[in-house]
Each structure stands twice: as C-alpha cells, then as structure tokens.
Design an enzyme around this catalytic site. Sequence first.
Site, PDB file in Angstrom:
ATOM      1  N   ASN A  97     -22.969 112.557  54.535  1.00 24.74           N
ATOM      2  CA  ASN A  97     -22.611 111.248  53.991  1.00 24.74           C
ATOM      3  C   ASN A  97     -21.773 110.532  55.051  1.00 24.74           C
ATOM      4  OD1 ASN A  97     -21.180 109.124  52.698  1.00 24.74           O
ATOM      5  ND2 ASN A  97     -21.489 110.116  50.727  1.00 24.74           N
ATOM      6  N   ASN A 150     -27.166 110.314  40.703  1.00 29.56           N
ATOM      7  CA  ASN A 150     -26.970 109.071  39.951  1.00 29.56           C
ATOM      8  C   ASN A 150     -28.329 108.414  39.817  1.00 29.56           C
ATOM      9  OD1 ASN A 150     -24.140 109.509  40.257  1.00 29.56           O
ATOM     10  ND2 ASN A 150     -24.224 108.564  42.274  1.00 29.56           N
ATOM     11  N   HIS A 163     -31.645 110.483  46.640  1.00 28.17           N
ATOM     12  CA  HIS A 163     -30.637 111.336  47.285  1.00 28.17           C
ATOM     13  C   HIS A 163     -29.804 112.050  46.227  1.00 28.17           C
ATOM     14  CE1 HIS A 163     -28.829 107.409  46.591  1.00 28.17           C
ATOM     15  NE2 HIS A 163     -27.644 107.993  46.552  1.00 28.17           N
ATOM     16  N   ASN A 273     -19.561 107.035  38.945  1.00 28.52           N
ATOM     17  CA  ASN A 273     -20.826 107.733  39.157  1.00 28.52           C
ATOM     18  C   ASN A 273     -20.789 109.074  38.443  1.00 28.52           C
ATOM     19  OD1 ASN A 273     -19.608 109.630  40.815  1.00 28.52           O
ATOM     20  ND2 ASN A 273     -20.394 108.762  42.714  1.00 28.52           N
ATOM     21  N   LEU A 280     -14.019 113.741  37.675  1.00 27.40           N
ATOM     22  CA  LEU A 280     -13.598 113.334  39.022  1.00 27.40           C
ATOM     23  C   LEU A 280     -13.841 111.840  39.195  1.00 27.40           C
ATOM     24  CD1 LEU A 280     -15.127 116.374  40.908  1.00 27.40           C
ATOM     25  CD2 LEU A 280     -12.757 116.057  40.162  1.00 27.40           C
ATOM     26  N   LYS A 284     -10.512 102.854  43.951  1.00 30.36           N
ATOM     27  CA  LYS A 284     -10.556 102.305  45.310  1.00 30.36           C
ATOM     28  C   LYS A 284      -9.325 101.460  45.644  1.00 30.36           C
ATOM     29  CE  LYS A 284     -15.559 102.470  45.686  1.00 30.36           C
ATOM     30  NZ  LYS A 284     -16.806 101.760  45.903  1.00 30.36           N
TER      31      LYS A 284
HETATM   32  P1  AMP Z   1     -24.672 106.439  45.964  1.00 32.30           P
HETATM   33  O1  AMP Z   1     -23.717 105.324  46.270  1.00 32.30           O
HETATM   34  O2  AMP Z   1     -24.261 107.324  44.870  1.00 32.30           O
HETATM   35  O3  AMP Z   1     -26.078 105.944  45.853  1.00 32.30           O
HETATM   36  O4  AMP Z   1     -24.676 107.394  47.241  1.00 32.30           O
HETATM   37  C1  AMP Z   1     -25.081 106.935  48.512  1.00 32.30           C
HETATM   38  C2  AMP Z   1     -24.149 107.549  49.508  1.00 32.30           C
HETATM   39  O5  AMP Z   1     -24.690 107.363  50.800  1.00 32.30           O
HETATM   40  C3  AMP Z   1     -22.766 106.917  49.488  1.00 32.30           C
HETATM   41  O6  AMP Z   1     -21.831 107.929  49.208  1.00 32.30           O
HETATM   42  C4  AMP Z   1     -22.582 106.353  50.887  1.00 32.30           C
HETATM   43  O7  AMP Z   1     -21.299 106.660  51.376  1.00 32.30           O
HETATM   44  C5  AMP Z   1     -23.634 107.080  51.686  1.00 32.30           C
HETATM   45  N1  AMP Z   1     -24.161 106.303  52.800  1.00 32.30           N
HETATM   46  C6  AMP Z   1     -24.252 104.954  52.913  1.00 32.30           C
HETATM   47  N2  AMP Z   1     -24.780 104.630  54.114  1.00 32.30           N
HETATM   48  C7  AMP Z   1     -25.042 105.770  54.768  1.00 32.30           C
HETATM   49  C8  AMP Z   1     -25.574 106.125  56.042  1.00 32.30           C
HETATM   50  N3  AMP Z   1     -25.910 105.182  56.929  1.00 32.30           N
HETATM   51  N4  AMP Z   1     -25.699 107.422  56.353  1.00 32.30           N
HETATM   52  C9  AMP Z   1     -25.327 108.386  55.465  1.00 32.30           C
HETATM   53  N5  AMP Z   1     -24.798 108.125  54.280  1.00 32.30           N
HETATM   54  C10 AMP Z   1     -24.648 106.847  53.915  1.00 32.30           C
END
Ligand code: AMP
Length: 319
Positions: A97, A150, A163, A273, A280, A284
């Site tokens: 991440n 999610n 993911h 989420n 947890l 922010k």
């Molecule tokens: P979600 O917000 O639950 O969909 O998870 C997506 C996750 O991907 C978040 O925790 C972001 O921090 C992460 N993320 C966003 N951009 C990137 C990137 N370029 N490479 C890897 N992770 C990323």
Amino acid sequence: MSKYDLPENFSQLVEETYQNALKSGEVVFQDSTNEYLEEDDIPFVITHAPGLSKKPTREKAPEQDARPEGFNPFANPEPTMTVLSDYADGQFNILLNKYPIVHNHLLLTTKEFKSQNSPLSPPELIASLKILESLEKASTKNEKFFGFYNCGENSGASQPHKHIQFLKFPENFQPFPNGLVSNEDPFIATSLKEPLQSKNVPFAHFVLPLEKDASKLYDEDYLAMAFSSLLQRTLTILRDSEKPTAYNVVFTRKWILVAPRSNAYYKDVLGLNSAGFVGLILAKNEELLELIKKDGALNILKAVGFPNTSDQPTDEYHY
Ligand code: AMP
C-alpha cells in the site's frame, strides 16, 4: 505443492520490499497514535493520523489527488511496490500500500481488472488466507493479522480495481469476533449452521468460525459455501432496504465476518471501511477524533451499517 503456496521467505520479502520502498519514497508512511477504548465491553482502537487530512470534509484523500483522474495504480504496478507478481499461476499481484499507517500494509490485487463491486471468489479467499497464514507463521512476536475487503460504493473503497488488504492487528487487541467464535464449532459445508451475530453490538453482521484443519479450509467449495452463506444474509438486508450492494468483509485465519453498509460516511464527514467493523477506526483529524468519542463508535457503526438482526427468526432470510 499448491499454486497458492507462498515462498518460504514471503514475510522477509514483504519486509525487504517495504523497507526499500520506504527509503526511496515510493511508500509514504503516515505517523499516527492509537487510543484503546471500550464501549459496552467491545474493544476499539481509534487511530489518529492527522497527516491524512486537514479538514473534516468529504474531500478526496491526499493520495487520490496525486495522480491524474482515472489512474489505476493496480493495473501496471511498479516493481518497487511489488512483493510478488503473478501469484497463484498469474491470477494476482501482492503489492505494498502506497500510503500506509501501519507498516507492511499489503494488497492482493487481481492481475486483470476485476470490479471492486464483485463478491470474493474462492481463489481470492484461498490466496488471502494463505497470506495470513504465512505472515503469522513467520512472526517471532506472535503478531496477529487480518484481511479485509471493502465491496461496493458505500463500503469505503477508493479504488475500483479489485483489492483485498492485509494488516497487523494492534498489539494486545482482541477484535470482538474472537470472543464470538471461541466456543463454537467451525462451519462445515454440509451443515445447516446459521452464521453467528453478536447481541452485544448494535450493528448487523454475520460471522462464521472457520475450519482449523488446513486441508479442509483451503478448499474452493468450502470457502464458497461459507462466503455465500454470509453474503445471503447481507444481501437480504440490503435488498429489503433498497440500498445499493455494499458490504464490508473482515477475516482472520479463524473467522470471517460480513457486515452490510447503508452509508460510506457518518454525518457526511467520517469515512469508515471494513476495519471499523472489528473495532479499528481511523480519525484523519482532531475534529473527527472528537466526533467518534462524542457520538460513540458503536452508534456510528450502526448508522453506516444496519441495525442488528440477531433477534429475528432465521427463516426471514430469504434471499
Ligand atoms: P481502499 O481505499 O479501501 O479502496 O484501498 C485502496 C488502498 O490503496 C488505499 O489504502 C490507498 O492508500 C492505496 N493506494 C492508493 N494509491 C496507491 C498506489 N499508487 N499504490 C499502492 N497503493 C495505493
């Protein structure tokens, strides 16, 4: 050998890739502080990460502004961010991440684009449980890990490419499903065992204890049965309320939980989420931290989820 087996040194690979990406600036770690609290005997850790946002608004997180609109970070991931490419015969990548709050935050992404609105497939569940097993086996400090997904617009997801995420639990933290499954027999695919729902939390959720025996757990049919039985209850609630399909999934090596979602945000400002549903919660900024304490984490989860249904007869689930 199964195609889902991870390299012996998987955990070391995670650590090395993470440390290199941190040094080179590819991974941007956010400092935070953890506050442990209990509400009605349910444990919570509220993580305060003030670097993530300045104002309590529904604005995009800083990471989403850094790239052009429509950029998909999981389509062609950077080698520096990749722990393992082409995992499970080329079905998945395991990535770092980019904006972690907890070190070694991992993502299991599908190699080809699949929608984040699609349910978890048996291969995705097997791969996810293998990741947890590998991380826990390698931990010399008896650390415990969980995975989460999610799913759908109201679930807290920010990336449309499928993911599944993996994190270490905070130290000395026992998520409430641990207690719920502690004296229960594991779900077996041929039984009519109903998913569990704790009466001690006000939000709807469905939990199944998982097989301890690896040969029974890492089985596509078994995991398909377990997940669809949880999804069935979840979709019934969503359908009855005419809400779009959105739910949170959290799992450990011992249990899997699914909770339906009615809203992405609490009072339009606090995004939650899957991790929130096992205690947890991320704040922010200072205002959001105060809001969580003032309104109460359990009330908040009920408001972004649905009311607990444990007192309803099970034949009302008819999806
Ligand atoms: P979600 O917000 O639950 O969909 O998870 C997506 C996750 O991907 C978040 O925790 C972001 O921090 C992460 N993320 C966003 N951009 C990137 C990137 N370029 N490479 C890897 N992770 C990323």
